[in-house]
Design an enzyme around this catalytic site. Structure first.
Site, PDB file in Angstrom:
ATOM      1  N   GLU A  59      36.349  38.113  41.222  1.00  0.00           N
ATOM      2  CA  GLU A  59      37.314  37.806  42.294  1.00  0.00           C
ATOM      3  C   GLU A  59      36.487  37.568  43.546  1.00  0.00           C
ATOM      4  O   GLU A  59      36.045  38.520  44.195  1.00  0.00           O
ATOM      5  CB  GLU A  59      38.263  39.000  42.507  1.00  0.00           C
ATOM      6  CG  GLU A  59      39.106  39.371  41.301  1.00  0.00           C
ATOM      7  CD  GLU A  59      40.354  38.507  41.182  1.00  0.00           C
ATOM      8  OE1 GLU A  59      40.497  37.532  41.947  1.00  0.00           O
ATOM      9  OE2 GLU A  59      41.181  38.809  40.313  1.00  0.00           O
ATOM     10  N   LYS A  84      32.510  51.550  42.135  1.00  0.00           N
ATOM     11  CA  LYS A  84      31.538  51.543  43.248  1.00  0.00           C
ATOM     12  C   LYS A  84      32.228  50.866  44.424  1.00  0.00           C
ATOM     13  O   LYS A  84      32.364  49.655  44.461  1.00  0.00           O
ATOM     14  CB  LYS A  84      30.310  50.740  42.819  1.00  0.00           C
ATOM     15  CG  LYS A  84      28.986  51.100  43.438  1.00  0.00           C
ATOM     16  CD  LYS A  84      28.925  51.117  44.941  1.00  0.00           C
ATOM     17  CE  LYS A  84      28.399  49.833  45.546  1.00  0.00           C
ATOM     18  NZ  LYS A  84      28.722  49.722  46.986  1.00  0.00           N
ATOM     19  N   GLU A 119      33.467  30.137  54.195  1.00  0.00           N
ATOM     20  CA  GLU A 119      34.327  31.291  54.455  1.00  0.00           C
ATOM     21  C   GLU A 119      33.763  31.993  55.691  1.00  0.00           C
ATOM     22  O   GLU A 119      32.672  32.555  55.645  1.00  0.00           O
ATOM     23  CB  GLU A 119      34.279  32.217  53.233  1.00  0.00           C
ATOM     24  CG  GLU A 119      35.239  33.361  53.321  1.00  0.00           C
ATOM     25  CD  GLU A 119      35.147  34.289  52.116  1.00  0.00           C
ATOM     26  OE1 GLU A 119      34.036  34.676  51.715  1.00  0.00           O
ATOM     27  OE2 GLU A 119      36.213  34.648  51.575  1.00  0.00           O
ATOM     28  N   CYS A 141      40.088  37.621  51.497  1.00  0.00           N
ATOM     29  CA  CYS A 141      39.618  36.562  50.591  1.00  0.00           C
ATOM     30  C   CYS A 141      40.594  35.401  50.565  1.00  0.00           C
ATOM     31  O   CYS A 141      40.213  34.247  50.502  1.00  0.00           O
ATOM     32  CB  CYS A 141      39.426  37.123  49.191  1.00  0.00           C
ATOM     33  SG  CYS A 141      40.918  37.890  48.548  1.00  0.00           S
TER      34      CYS A 141
HETATM   35  P1  NAD Z   1      29.746  41.792  48.984  1.00  0.00           P
HETATM   36  O1  NAD Z   1      29.624  40.851  47.845  1.00  0.00           O
HETATM   37  O2  NAD Z   1      28.626  41.857  49.951  1.00  0.00           O
HETATM   38  O3  NAD Z   1      29.962  43.285  48.460  1.00  0.00           O
HETATM   39  C1  NAD Z   1      30.949  43.601  47.519  1.00  0.00           C
HETATM   40  C2  NAD Z   1      30.509  44.793  46.709  1.00  0.00           C
HETATM   41  O4  NAD Z   1      29.349  44.411  45.948  1.00  0.00           O
HETATM   42  C3  NAD Z   1      30.109  46.012  47.537  1.00  0.00           C
HETATM   43  O5  NAD Z   1      30.556  47.184  46.897  1.00  0.00           O
HETATM   44  C4  NAD Z   1      28.594  45.949  47.527  1.00  0.00           C
HETATM   45  O6  NAD Z   1      27.988  47.201  47.673  1.00  0.00           O
HETATM   46  C5  NAD Z   1      28.333  45.393  46.136  1.00  0.00           C
HETATM   47  N1  NAD Z   1      27.016  44.756  45.984  1.00  0.00           N
HETATM   48  C6  NAD Z   1      26.272  44.140  46.947  1.00  0.00           C
HETATM   49  N2  NAD Z   1      25.101  43.724  46.422  1.00  0.00           N
HETATM   50  C7  NAD Z   1      25.122  44.059  45.116  1.00  0.00           C
HETATM   51  C8  NAD Z   1      24.209  43.880  44.036  1.00  0.00           C
HETATM   52  N3  NAD Z   1      23.037  43.277  44.226  1.00  0.00           N
HETATM   53  N4  NAD Z   1      24.557  44.327  42.813  1.00  0.00           N
HETATM   54  C9  NAD Z   1      25.748  44.921  42.613  1.00  0.00           C
HETATM   55  N5  NAD Z   1      26.649  45.145  43.594  1.00  0.00           N
HETATM   56  C10 NAD Z   1      26.341  44.709  44.820  1.00  0.00           C
HETATM   57  O7  NAD Z   1      31.115  41.438  49.696  1.00  0.00           O
HETATM   58  P2  NAD Z   1      31.751  42.123  50.980  1.00  0.00           P
HETATM   59  O8  NAD Z   1      31.065  41.607  52.189  1.00  0.00           O
HETATM   60  O9  NAD Z   1      31.853  43.585  50.776  1.00  0.00           O
HETATM   61  O10 NAD Z   1      33.251  41.538  50.906  1.00  0.00           O
HETATM   62  C11 NAD Z   1      33.597  40.311  51.399  1.00  0.00           C
HETATM   63  C12 NAD Z   1      33.692  39.270  50.300  1.00  0.00           C
HETATM   64  O11 NAD Z   1      34.591  39.728  49.282  1.00  0.00           O
HETATM   65  C13 NAD Z   1      34.281  37.978  50.804  1.00  0.00           C
HETATM   66  O12 NAD Z   1      33.559  36.901  50.275  1.00  0.00           O
HETATM   67  C14 NAD Z   1      35.699  38.005  50.256  1.00  0.00           C
HETATM   68  O13 NAD Z   1      36.280  36.740  50.105  1.00  0.00           O
HETATM   69  C15 NAD Z   1      35.506  38.695  48.961  1.00  0.00           C
HETATM   70  N6  NAD Z   1      36.774  39.259  48.479  1.00  0.00           N
HETATM   71  C16 NAD Z   1      37.383  38.666  47.409  1.00  0.00           C
HETATM   72  C17 NAD Z   1      38.620  39.147  46.972  1.00  0.00           C
HETATM   73  C18 NAD Z   1      39.346  38.497  45.810  1.00  0.00           C
HETATM   74  O14 NAD Z   1      40.226  39.139  45.254  1.00  0.00           O
HETATM   75  N7  NAD Z   1      39.034  37.265  45.433  1.00  0.00           N
HETATM   76  C19 NAD Z   1      39.202  40.232  47.617  1.00  0.00           C
HETATM   77  C20 NAD Z   1      38.554  40.806  48.699  1.00  0.00           C
HETATM   78  C21 NAD Z   1      37.322  40.301  49.114  1.00  0.00           C
END
Ligand code: NAD
Length: 482
Positions: free
Chosen positions: A250, A175, A383, A284
């Protein structure tokens, strides 16, 4: 390569979603819709999980490790053959400057190359036991793995998470982030061309609270890999607990770089700037805090100030230092933090510029350097996900460690010093999943296990270590005789 627009991938076929609805894909550089993705539903997720299960029970489950490796390497080659197209799309979809998008395409190909090479090199063990026994361990796939990824590095994260899972013989349901799903679909098409059996990779685009929720709660999922925010990570962990499935999280970060007075400042400077502003700070592992030892504080702040004054933000296609932020909402969120810092009287040492011809619909912000930031201020603790670097000073090693470890996160740390003994002491005492000494990020580091501690998550992806997480160990004890 365009039969996938507005479609989901199930059982090797591009299909319409059960909802028949689509969601706009907006170019963050100009705010204009340029594509639409399918709004996947719980029913679509159900079909995808079934398709992955069928793949495991069918052809994919019978594919040898060596053959899995060959398929992954073929995919890697196809990605490189489509490098320009993927680069252009990643830049347009994420708002990433072109050369950064190109790095992501190459990294994605490298993951599949690396994991393709690893597929037939993961062994079990034999264990000395009682007389009359042979005991061995087998590394088996979990089964169906669910992968939820964010919008900021779709290609890189697909490479590391899908690459690792397929290497061990799992079948995947992916997804992607709803803000940027286009290159995930392109990779899905390349999967088809590489000749993987149907159902090995299924892709359901859509909303987190709909398709994402359905995936994390689905009882047919045997392992969950989530990359995204700490808030959603908590929901994923709860869902995984309900079904008792293993989960890799992650999550976010607030990573520090610590610069001691004996460091090579010329070398450090470009790493300090780039690690803060890469992908407009929406990384991240962005090193958004720089801690500087007092004797060199003014000198290094001056060097950083000069660099930040020269930084330019503009459309991804212009390939400048920064592109736009992903969405107007992220811009509003970031501007709130900046307004708070301003009203608290924090010292804005330097600001970059937005190029004059940047489209008015783009989500541009000026790269910002804030100096003398109190350790407990919100801009030093949260962040921000924007091109903002906070700088503070420290007196000695203990204070540096206290500041570096003094947030809720623990993803990556950087240390700049020529003192070998100090390098080891710091590496041991820093609370993060990775520590870089006299470098940061190590050029992508497909081979290097990656993941966090504390609110940055748990479990490791990348490198060989990921393969243990994407498999389950079975112990077989054979008593000789009948
Ligand atoms: P997000 O958590 O809003 O979304 C990530 C994914 O989760 C998306 O595909 C989203 O559709 C899905 N999602 C959202 N709500 C959900 C739910 N209730 N149930 C299941 N899935 C759901 O994050 P974002 O804004 O897309 O990305 C930014 C964040 O990701 C930052 O905090 C960043 O640090 C983190 N990130 C971490 C890494 C790592 O490897 N540690 C890498 C990249 C990004």
């Amino acid at each position: 390569m365009n039969n996938y627009q507005g479609k989901i991938l199930i059982d090797g076929e591009w299909l319409s979603s059960d909802s028949s609805e689509t969601i706009a894909t907006i170019n963050p550089s100009d705010g204009i819709e340029f594509e639409r993705i399918a709004r996947g539903t719980a029913k679509d997720v159900d079909r995808a999980v079934q398709s992955a299960q069928n793949a495991i029970e069918g052809k994919w489950g019978k594919t040898t490790a060596a053959e899995r490796g060959r398929l992954l390497q073929k995919l890697s080659k196809l990605i490189l053959e489509n490098e320009d197209e993927l680069t252009e799309m990643e830049a347009r979809d994420v708002g990433k400057p072109l050369r950064q998008a190109r790095v992501d395409v190459k990294a994605c190909a490298r993951y599949f190359e690396f994991y393709g090479g690893a597929a037939d090199k993961v062994h079990g063990e034999t264990i000395p036991y009682q007389q009359g026994y042979t005991v061995l361990t087998l590394r088996e796939p979990h089964g169906v793995t669910g992968h939820i990824i964010p919008w900021n590095y779709p290609l890189q994260i697909i490479g590391r998470t899908i690459g690792g899972a397929l290497t061990m013989g799992n079948a995947c349901v992916l997804k992607p982030g709803e803000e940027a799903s286009q290159t995930a679909l392109m990779i899905g098409e390349l999967f088809r061309q590489a000749g993987f059996p149907p159902g090995v990779l299924n892709i359901i685009t859509g909303l987190g609270e709909e398709a994402g929720e359905a995936l994390i709660n689905h009882q047919g999922i045997d392992h969950l890999s989530f990359t995204g925010s700490t808030e959603v990570g908590e929901l994923v962990q709860r869902a995984a607990a309900k079904n008792a499935v293993p989960v890799t999280l992650e999550l976010g970060g607030k990573s520090p770089q610590i610069v001691f007075a004996d460091a090579n400042l010329e070398k450090a400077l470009s790493f300090l700037v780039n690690a803060a502003i890469q992908n407009c700070g929406q990384t991240c592992s962005a090193a958004s805090r720089v801690l500087i030892e007092k004797p060199i504080y003014e000198n290094l702040v001056k060097m950083l100030t000069e660099k930040f004054q020269q930084l330019q933000a503009g459309p991804a296609s212009r390939d400048l230092d920064c592109g736009p932020l992903i969405s107007p909402e992220q811009k509003v969120r970031l501007e709130k933090f900046i307004a708070e810092a301003r009203s608290d009287g924090l010292n804005f040492a330097a600001q970059g510029t937005i190029v004059d011809d940047a489209p008015s619909g783009g989500n541009y912000v000026k790269p910002l350097l804030i100096r003398d930031v109190p350790a407990d201020h919100s801009v030093a603790q949260h962040e921000l996900f924007g091109p903002v670097l906070t700088v503070m000073s420290f007196g000695d090693e203990d204070e540096a460690l206290e500041l570096a470890n003094g947030t809720a996160y623990g993803l990556v740390s950087g240390v700049w010093t020529k003192d070998g003994a100090r390098q080891f002491r710091m590496a041991k005492k820093l609370k993060s999943g990775q520590v870089f000494i006299n470098n940061y990020g190590a050029g992508g580091g497909v081979e290097l296990p990656f993941g966090g501690v504390k609110l940055s998550g748990h479990g490791r992806e990348k490198g060989f270590e990921a393969l243990y997480g994407f498999s389950v160990l079975k112990t077989v004890a054979i008593q000789h005789g009948e």
